[in-house]
Design a protein around this motif. Sequence first.
Motif, PDB file in Angstrom:
ATOM      1  N   LEU A  71     102.707  36.453  44.629  1.00 43.37           N
ATOM      2  CA  LEU A  71     101.910  35.902  45.530  1.00 43.37           C
ATOM      3  C   LEU A  71     102.634  34.141  45.259  1.00 43.37           C
ATOM      4  CD1 LEU A  71     100.843  35.462  48.558  1.00 43.37           C
ATOM      5  CD2 LEU A  71      98.725  35.154  47.275  1.00 43.37           C
ATOM      6  N   LEU A  72     102.176  34.012  43.909  1.00 43.76           N
ATOM      7  CA  LEU A  72     102.134  32.096  43.191  1.00 43.76           C
ATOM      8  C   LEU A  72     103.666  31.941  43.540  1.00 43.76           C
ATOM      9  CD1 LEU A  72      99.907  32.009  40.660  1.00 43.76           C
ATOM     10  CD2 LEU A  72      99.367  30.729  43.644  1.00 43.76           C
ATOM     11  N   ALA A  73     104.224  32.394  43.180  1.00 44.31           N
ATOM     12  CA  ALA A  73     105.681  33.143  42.904  1.00 44.31           C
ATOM     13  C   ALA A  73     106.313  32.536  44.047  1.00 44.31           C
ATOM     14  CB  ALA A  73     106.289  34.138  42.047  1.00 44.31           C
ATOM     15  N   GLU A  74     106.216  33.695  45.306  1.00 44.89           N
ATOM     16  CA  GLU A  74     107.219  33.379  46.485  1.00 44.89           C
ATOM     17  C   GLU A  74     106.696  32.310  47.199  1.00 44.89           C
ATOM     18  OE1 GLU A  74     104.789  36.808  49.031  1.00 44.89           O
ATOM     19  OE2 GLU A  74     106.058  38.481  47.718  1.00 44.89           O
ATOM     20  N   GLU A  75     104.944  31.184  46.627  1.00 42.32           N
ATOM     21  CA  GLU A  75     105.440  30.678  47.108  1.00 42.32           C
ATOM     22  C   GLU A  75     105.356  28.835  46.368  1.00 42.32           C
ATOM     23  OE1 GLU A  75     103.385  28.906  49.488  1.00 42.32           O
ATOM     24  OE2 GLU A  75     102.919  31.118  50.448  1.00 42.32           O
ATOM     25  N   ASP A  76     106.585  29.246  45.640  1.00 42.86           N
ATOM     26  CA  ASP A  76     107.028  28.243  44.602  1.00 42.86           C
ATOM     27  C   ASP A  76     106.242  27.765  43.619  1.00 42.86           C
ATOM     28  OD1 ASP A  76     109.784  29.207  45.352  1.00 42.86           O
ATOM     29  OD2 ASP A  76     109.586  27.943  47.448  1.00 42.86           O
TER      30      ASP A  76
END
Length: 283
Positions: free
Chosen positions: A51-56
């Motif tokens: 999830l955090l990776a998707e939010e950059d």
Amino acid sequence: MKIAVTYDNGEVFQHFGRTENFKVYEVENNQVVSSEVIGSNGIGHGALAGLLAEEDIEVLICGGIGGGAQNALSEAGITLVAGAAGNTDEVVESYLKGELVSTGANCNHHDHEEGHSCGDHGCGGHAGGHTCGGCGNQSTLEGKNVGKTCFVHYKGTFNDGSQFDSSYDRGEPLEFVCGAGMMIKGFDAAVADMEVGQIVDVHLMPEDAYGMPDPNAILTIEIAQLPGSEDLTVGQQVYLTNAMGQPIPVKVTAKDETMITLDANHEMAGKELNFKIELVEVK
């Protein structure tokens, strides 16, 4: 750059895997330009890294976190700063100033000196507490209080009876998640099966506290290779940055005209510690 902080009512939430919200900060030129709160959508810690990776997100700041979640964040290319506590805005400012020290897969118990800012003597949450130590993954810890938020008062002393820290003196108990690795190993283990209102006295050997000093953590380098070191003095504590961009506290232990020696060992490494612990509340 985007920084995410586990978030609950303005404070750093102390259990990464159970956080319901993150506060995300957009940073430019080392200054916060905007922020917003996003939900975790109720997913477990194994998916939070995605999830955090998707939010950059490039940096995650949190309180307690286990080794598995740490590995997932690493695989996602997210820098972890664990062991933080307090107001999220202030914590991010501390990080940007290079004053926030990560404890890794939360292993700590107090970071009792103002120079260390891993959350407070407990790597996780109190002013002047004990936590940037060396406790190791607490995932195997058993006890009825494991996984719960505990509030304790404590007094820490050396074998000669001299006091090095006390929550009683600060007037407020220490808050931490038992078994999350936010405290040093022996402190966490002592609280695991305590009853509310119970007071225990524990004596910890170095291996259950901050470990033994590591000779590899002592670095002697040329002053010319470390800009600004020419102004440092023996006994002074400063911060260096590791390969992940995280600030690491070090103490100047020796210096001459050309060389300077820096010690990154925790100041309590190698010491036997005594704690009087009172369990005030469990949530």
